[in-house]
Design a protein around this motif. Structure first.
Motif, PDB file in Angstrom:
ATOM      1  N   ILE A  11      61.161  21.700  21.962  1.00  0.00           N
ATOM      2  CA  ILE A  11      60.241  22.407  20.818  1.00  0.00           C
ATOM      3  C   ILE A  11      59.876  21.099  19.784  1.00  0.00           C
ATOM      4  CG2 ILE A  11      60.239  23.740  18.906  1.00  0.00           C
ATOM      5  CD1 ILE A  11      62.455  25.698  20.329  1.00  0.00           C
ATOM      6  N   TRP A  12      60.833  19.948  19.778  1.00  0.00           N
ATOM      7  CA  TRP A  12      60.338  19.051  18.872  1.00  0.00           C
ATOM      8  C   TRP A  12      59.185  18.140  19.409  1.00  0.00           C
ATOM      9  CZ3 TRP A  12      60.316  13.541  19.935  1.00  0.00           C
ATOM     10  CH2 TRP A  12      60.037  12.772  18.684  1.00  0.00           C
ATOM     11  N   HIS A  13      59.135  17.990  20.678  1.00  0.00           N
ATOM     12  CA  HIS A  13      58.011  17.339  21.678  1.00  0.00           C
ATOM     13  C   HIS A  13      56.681  18.232  21.018  1.00  0.00           C
ATOM     14  CE1 HIS A  13      59.909  14.113  23.430  1.00  0.00           C
ATOM     15  NE2 HIS A  13      60.769  14.849  23.909  1.00  0.00           N
ATOM     16  N   ALA A  14      56.637  19.698  21.336  1.00  0.00           N
ATOM     17  CA  ALA A  14      55.588  20.287  21.121  1.00  0.00           C
ATOM     18  C   ALA A  14      55.123  20.252  19.575  1.00  0.00           C
ATOM     19  CB  ALA A  14      55.914  21.892  21.538  1.00  0.00           C
ATOM     20  N   PHE A  15      56.349  20.135  18.772  1.00  0.00           N
ATOM     21  CA  PHE A  15      55.725  19.976  17.209  1.00  0.00           C
ATOM     22  C   PHE A  15      55.007  19.010  17.024  1.00  0.00           C
ATOM     23  CE2 PHE A  15      56.718  18.852  12.761  1.00  0.00           C
ATOM     24  CZ  PHE A  15      56.574  20.116  12.066  1.00  0.00           C
ATOM     25  N   THR A  16      55.554  17.728  17.489  1.00  0.00           N
ATOM     26  CA  THR A  16      55.243  16.442  17.262  1.00  0.00           C
ATOM     27  C   THR A  16      53.805  16.502  17.859  1.00  0.00           C
ATOM     28  OG1 THR A  16      57.326  15.545  17.309  1.00  0.00           O
ATOM     29  CG2 THR A  16      55.450  13.976  17.661  1.00  0.00           C
ATOM     30  N   ALA A  17      53.449  17.013  18.896  1.00  0.00           N
ATOM     31  CA  ALA A  17      52.076  16.984  19.581  1.00  0.00           C
ATOM     32  C   ALA A  17      50.955  17.768  18.616  1.00  0.00           C
ATOM     33  CB  ALA A  17      51.948  17.455  20.963  1.00  0.00           C
ATOM     34  N   ARG A  91      58.102  23.945  30.860  1.00  0.00           N
ATOM     35  CA  ARG A  91      56.419  23.648  31.270  1.00  0.00           C
ATOM     36  C   ARG A  91      55.578  23.932  30.003  1.00  0.00           C
ATOM     37  NH1 ARG A  91      58.437  26.024  36.134  1.00  0.00           N
ATOM     38  NH2 ARG A  91      58.590  24.512  37.710  1.00  0.00           N
ATOM     39  N   MET A  92      56.069  25.093  29.235  1.00  0.00           N
ATOM     40  CA  MET A  92      55.164  25.493  28.180  1.00  0.00           C
ATOM     41  C   MET A  92      55.351  24.220  27.240  1.00  0.00           C
ATOM     42  SD  MET A  92      55.004  26.518  24.735  1.00  0.00           S
ATOM     43  CE  MET A  92      56.815  27.324  24.497  1.00  0.00           C
ATOM     44  N   CYS A  93      56.404  23.822  26.686  1.00  0.00           N
ATOM     45  CA  CYS A  93      56.455  22.667  25.519  1.00  0.00           C
ATOM     46  C   CYS A  93      55.709  21.410  26.169  1.00  0.00           C
ATOM     47  CB  CYS A  93      57.789  22.446  25.216  1.00  0.00           C
ATOM     48  SG  CYS A  93      58.717  23.761  24.303  1.00  0.00           S
ATOM     49  N   TRP A  94      55.793  21.210  27.687  1.00  0.00           N
ATOM     50  CA  TRP A  94      55.193  19.948  28.145  1.00  0.00           C
ATOM     51  C   TRP A  94      53.690  19.933  28.360  1.00  0.00           C
ATOM     52  CZ3 TRP A  94      55.651  15.326  30.302  1.00  0.00           C
ATOM     53  CH2 TRP A  94      54.718  15.065  31.200  1.00  0.00           C
ATOM     54  N   THR A  95      53.145  21.176  28.349  1.00  0.00           N
ATOM     55  CA  THR A  95      51.903  21.565  28.407  1.00  0.00           C
ATOM     56  C   THR A  95      51.333  21.199  27.296  1.00  0.00           C
ATOM     57  OG1 THR A  95      52.078  23.145  30.013  1.00  0.00           O
ATOM     58  CG2 THR A  95      50.081  23.139  28.805  1.00  0.00           C
ATOM     59  N   LEU A  96      51.974  21.430  26.109  1.00  0.00           N
ATOM     60  CA  LEU A  96      51.421  21.227  24.821  1.00  0.00           C
ATOM     61  C   LEU A  96      51.401  19.736  24.220  1.00  0.00           C
ATOM     62  CD1 LEU A  96      53.295  24.061  22.496  1.00  0.00           C
ATOM     63  CD2 LEU A  96      50.861  23.953  23.170  1.00  0.00           C
ATOM     64  N   CYS A  97      52.127  18.845  24.987  1.00  0.00           N
ATOM     65  CA  CYS A  97      52.247  17.712  24.761  1.00  0.00           C
ATOM     66  C   CYS A  97      51.973  16.375  25.398  1.00  0.00           C
ATOM     67  CB  CYS A  97      53.851  17.417  24.152  1.00  0.00           C
ATOM     68  SG  CYS A  97      54.932  17.349  25.428  1.00  0.00           S
ATOM     69  N   TYR A  98      51.983  16.722  26.735  1.00  0.00           N
ATOM     70  CA  TYR A  98      52.035  15.569  27.420  1.00  0.00           C
ATOM     71  C   TYR A  98      50.306  14.986  27.643  1.00  0.00           C
ATOM     72  CZ  TYR A  98      49.483  17.799  31.541  1.00  0.00           C
ATOM     73  OH  TYR A  98      48.233  18.116  32.328  1.00  0.00           O
ATOM     74  N   LYS A  99      49.525  15.798  27.629  1.00  0.00           N
ATOM     75  CA  LYS A  99      48.078  15.100  27.646  1.00  0.00           C
ATOM     76  C   LYS A  99      47.679  14.190  26.512  1.00  0.00           C
ATOM     77  CE  LYS A  99      46.183  19.068  30.383  1.00  0.00           C
ATOM     78  NZ  LYS A  99      45.133  19.965  30.340  1.00  0.00           N
ATOM     79  N   LYS A 100      48.480  14.285  25.275  1.00  0.00           N
ATOM     80  CA  LYS A 100      48.180  13.539  24.474  1.00  0.00           C
ATOM     81  C   LYS A 100      48.717  12.438  24.292  1.00  0.00           C
ATOM     82  CE  LYS A 100      47.327  17.348  21.387  1.00  0.00           C
ATOM     83  NZ  LYS A 100      47.593  18.078  19.932  1.00  0.00           N
ATOM     84  N   ASN A 101      49.729  12.192  25.314  1.00  0.00           N
ATOM     85  CA  ASN A 101      50.573  10.918  25.129  1.00  0.00           C
ATOM     86  C   ASN A 101      50.697  10.140  26.477  1.00  0.00           C
ATOM     87  OD1 ASN A 101      52.295  11.154  22.501  1.00  0.00           O
ATOM     88  ND2 ASN A 101      52.537  13.272  23.473  1.00  0.00           N
ATOM     89  N   ILE A 102      50.251  10.600  27.721  1.00  0.00           N
ATOM     90  CA  ILE A 102      50.154   9.927  28.805  1.00  0.00           C
ATOM     91  C   ILE A 102      48.968   9.843  29.464  1.00  0.00           C
ATOM     92  CG2 ILE A 102      52.607  10.317  29.192  1.00  0.00           C
ATOM     93  CD1 ILE A 102      51.976  12.089  31.484  1.00  0.00           C
ATOM     94  N   LEU A 107      49.334   5.482  36.965  1.00  0.00           N
ATOM     95  CA  LEU A 107      50.767   6.068  37.011  1.00  0.00           C
ATOM     96  C   LEU A 107      50.664   6.090  38.752  1.00  0.00           C
ATOM     97  CD1 LEU A 107      51.978   7.870  34.064  1.00  0.00           C
ATOM     98  CD2 LEU A 107      52.308   5.411  34.541  1.00  0.00           C
ATOM     99  N   LEU A 108      51.999   5.913  39.233  1.00  0.00           N
ATOM    100  CA  LEU A 108      52.411   6.137  40.876  1.00  0.00           C
ATOM    101  C   LEU A 108      52.955   7.537  40.818  1.00  0.00           C
ATOM    102  CD1 LEU A 108      53.927   2.734  41.795  1.00  0.00           C
ATOM    103  CD2 LEU A 108      51.465   3.491  42.187  1.00  0.00           C
ATOM    104  N   ILE A 109      52.982   8.164  39.804  1.00  0.00           N
ATOM    105  CA  ILE A 109      53.703   9.597  40.044  1.00  0.00           C
ATOM    106  C   ILE A 109      52.801  10.743  39.396  1.00  0.00           C
ATOM    107  CG2 ILE A 109      55.977   8.603  39.664  1.00  0.00           C
ATOM    108  CD1 ILE A 109      55.835   9.520  36.769  1.00  0.00           C
ATOM    109  N   SER A 110      52.862  11.825  39.965  1.00  0.00           N
ATOM    110  CA  SER A 110      52.183  13.076  39.792  1.00  0.00           C
ATOM    111  C   SER A 110      52.603  13.600  38.648  1.00  0.00           C
ATOM    112  CB  SER A 110      52.023  14.089  40.755  1.00  0.00           C
ATOM    113  OG  SER A 110      53.481  14.552  40.841  1.00  0.00           O
ATOM    114  N   ASP A 111      51.681  14.736  37.783  1.00  0.00           N
ATOM    115  CA  ASP A 111      52.065  15.179  36.459  1.00  0.00           C
ATOM    116  C   ASP A 111      53.212  15.998  36.552  1.00  0.00           C
ATOM    117  OD1 ASP A 111      49.926  14.120  35.575  1.00  0.00           O
ATOM    118  OD2 ASP A 111      48.414  16.125  35.538  1.00  0.00           O
ATOM    119  N   ARG A 112      53.454  16.564  37.911  1.00  0.00           N
ATOM    120  CA  ARG A 112      54.936  17.328  38.245  1.00  0.00           C
ATOM    121  C   ARG A 112      55.820  16.551  38.014  1.00  0.00           C
ATOM    122  NH1 ARG A 112      55.655  22.142  40.862  1.00  0.00           N
ATOM    123  NH2 ARG A 112      53.678  22.330  41.457  1.00  0.00           N
ATOM    124  N   ASP A 113      56.015  15.464  38.702  1.00  0.00           N
ATOM    125  CA  ASP A 113      57.136  14.334  38.589  1.00  0.00           C
ATOM    126  C   ASP A 113      57.269  13.756  37.182  1.00  0.00           C
ATOM    127  OD1 ASP A 113      57.664  14.388  41.251  1.00  0.00           O
ATOM    128  OD2 ASP A 113      56.080  13.255  41.825  1.00  0.00           O
TER     129      ASP A 113
END
Length: 585
Positions: A11-17, A91-102, A107-113
């Protein structure tokens, strides 16, 4: 089973995003959307008015993470049940924050990895905000990933990477994803192998899968044997149709009353073991004896953990690592404090040693000055003794010259009075011996007095050297070592002075013997002189006792200096002229 600390990290990651301007605060409208999504995923009823009611006294604007946390605990997390899908929540918290940070293009890995690495970060990160993962946990994760990929671990590469981190020694979630995605520690491996390694570590740490494999299971109704994909977790053993774990066929719930035992081979099945629960038992056949033993040990470990009331093995290991780090930190702080104390004591000792060194240098300087003074005094004494000897030699030469002159005058006078030569020659020799004996006696007395003075001076010098040695012996052991050379020099000087004193003592003894010899000669000369004076008195009546005269100029006669006054000498001269007119003419 979910843990509140791990949910709060996501939740902290989502809040920070949602904090677009990086002020540490988020608007209430965004928090309403976040709260609604959390309630939906966690399967709890959402109360849209609760947020407004909770913050009705705070209308100043956006809310910080600390302000949102009480509402989150009271209205959402306290109402969560065990039946919600934790992975969907992640996954819900990840969806809120990952696009703004990576940025996954490089990268050699997928979004799932990347999502799996993000979940692993939340599991291994410290319980402090902002969230970071320390270098020890980074090494733990990378080691497990390399082991899962079947690749060796390079201590040198990781040591170089630690040096690159410098004093930071920690990474954020996005830095960890970039580290894994760039393949710094998986060079030479393809994307599929890297993905398999990440998935295995994710399955082990996040899904709590302790062991998984295909085994045969005996049915309860038809008693037939069917191959299933078994997945062992800390509290259950689940079995699926295939390893894609999409179609679950059942769960074996493990508790404190369960047990697992090995069975003998039967019905054509080998490597059998049974899991006994309160209401049901399960017979399972492994593929070989080794895997059978591994499954029995793994299930027994889970049951033992449940009996001890412990968490899953990976969480227990994480707690132990944290406790170990805390103990090490405390020990390092204690060691640092002891080092400070030792450093302070060392500084104090250093200052004391420096002060002692300065004192020793001062003592050495004083000793050197004293040595210079002693040498100067010794040189002065030697110069004085040399001057005294030279003066004595000059006086002796003058006396010898005077004696020679007087002897010459006496010889001339004796030639004029040849008729009295036989009678007065012996008298002259006796008088000359007496005078010479007196002179020798006086010289010996002076020599003896000088020798006594030198002996007294030497004795005083020896006593002074002895007192200096006694004072030097009373100094400290360190000063004794420094002054040992000086002491040896003084002892040599003392020995030399002792030898010189013994020589002076011998010279004094010889002078005393010479003085005694001269005294005997003087006595014999006095006896002879008396005898001749008696004879002269009988024949001539010219002899009289020598008495002290006046301090004026003295007349030198055959009878010695000041034997007659001027009037008596004139009277004697007239008498001789009358008695011996031919000779005097």
């Amino acid at each position: 089973m979910w843990h509140r600390e791990e949910l709060l990290k996501s939740i902290w990651h989502a809040f920070t995003a949602l904090d677009l301007d990086h002020r540490g605060k988020v608007s209430k409208s965004q928090l309403k959307v976040l709260s609604h999504n959390l309630c939906t995923v966690m399967k709890i009823p959402h109360d849209p008015v609760a947020l407004e009611e909770h913050f009705k006294d705070d209308d100043t604007g956006p809310l910080s993470n600390h302000g949102y946390m009480p509402y989150l605990n009271r209205f959402i997390l306290d109402k969560v049940q065990e039946d919600f899908d934790v992975l969907e929540f992640y996954r819900m918290c990840w969806t809120l924050c990952y696009k703004k940070n990576i940025h996954s293009q490089h990268l050699l890995i997928s979004d799932r990895d990347a999502f799996k690495v993000w979940c692993i970060f939340n599991f291994l990160s410290e319980d402090k905000y902002p969230l970071v993962i320390i270098i020890e946990e980074i090494e733990y994760f990378l080691r497990k990933m390399m082991e899962a990929m079947g690749s060796g671990w390079s201590e040198e590469s990781f040591a170089d990477y630690k040096l690159q981190l410098n004093t930071k020694n920690c990474l954020t979630a996005w830095e960890l994803i970039e580290l894994v995605g760039l393949g710094l520690f998986s060079k030479g491996l393809d994307r599929q192998t890297l993905s398999m390694g990440i998935t295995e570590v994710f399955t082990e740490l996040i899904l709590d899968v302790l062991k998984q494999d295909y085994m045969m299971k005996k049915g309860h109704k038809r008693k037939n044997w069917t191959e299933r994909w078994f997945v062992l977790r800390p509290t259950s053993l689940s079995y699926y149709v295939g390893e894609d774990v999409e179609e679950k066929r059942g769960d074996i719930i493990l508790d404190q009353s369960c047990c697992v035992e090995s069975l003998p081979d039967k019905d054509g099945k080998k490597c059998l073991f049974i899991i006994k629960c309160i209401d049901k038992s399960f017979e399972i056949s492994a593929s070989d004896k080794k895997k059978k033993q591994e499954w029995i040990q793994a299930i027994q470990s889970c049951i033992q953990q449940l009996r001890l009331g412990l968490l899953s093995p990976h969480r227990e290991a994480r707690l132990r690592r944290r406790e170990l780090r805390q103990r090490q930190q405390v020990e390092e702080e204690d060691l640092a404090e002891r080092m400070k104390q030792l450093q302070a004591a060392s500084d104090t000792k250093q200052r004391e040693l420096e002060a002692m060194r300065m004192k020793m240098e001062e003592a050495a300087a004083k000793a050197a000055l004293e040595e210079l003074r002693r040498k100067k005094t010794q040189l002065d004494l030697q110069d004085r003794y040399r001057l005294d000897l030279e003066r004595e030699k000059m006086v002796r030469q003058q006396m010898e010259e005077q004696v020679a002159q007087k002897s010459s005058e006496l010889e001339q006078y004796l030639q004029r009075v040849r008729q009295l030569e036989d009678m007065y020659h012996r008298l002259e020799e006796a008088l000359e011996d007496e005078r010479q004996a007196k002179q020798d006696e006086e010289a010996m007395r002076k020599l003896q007095a000088r020798l006594l003075e030198e002996e007294a001076a030497k004795r005083a010098e020896l006593e002074q050297i002895q007192l200096q040695q006694q004072r030097a012996l009373c100094q400290t052991e360190a000063e004794k070592r420094e002054l040992m050379a000086e002491q040896l020099a003084k002892e040599r000087d003392l020995q030399a002075a002792t030898l010189q004193l013994e020589r002076l003592e011998k010279e004094r003894q010889g002078a005393l013997e010479q003085y005694e010899e001269v005294s005997r000669k003087l006595k014999r000369a006095a006896t002879k002189t008396k005898t001749w004076k008696d004879k002269v008195a009988k024949h001539e009546g010219l002899v009289r006792l020598i008495q002290p005269g006046h301090k004026g100029l003295q007349q030198m006669t055959n009878w010695g200096p000041a034997a007659f006054t001027d009037a008596e000498l004139e009277q004697r001269k007239k008498l001789w002229q009358d008695s011996f007119p031919e000779t005097m003419g």
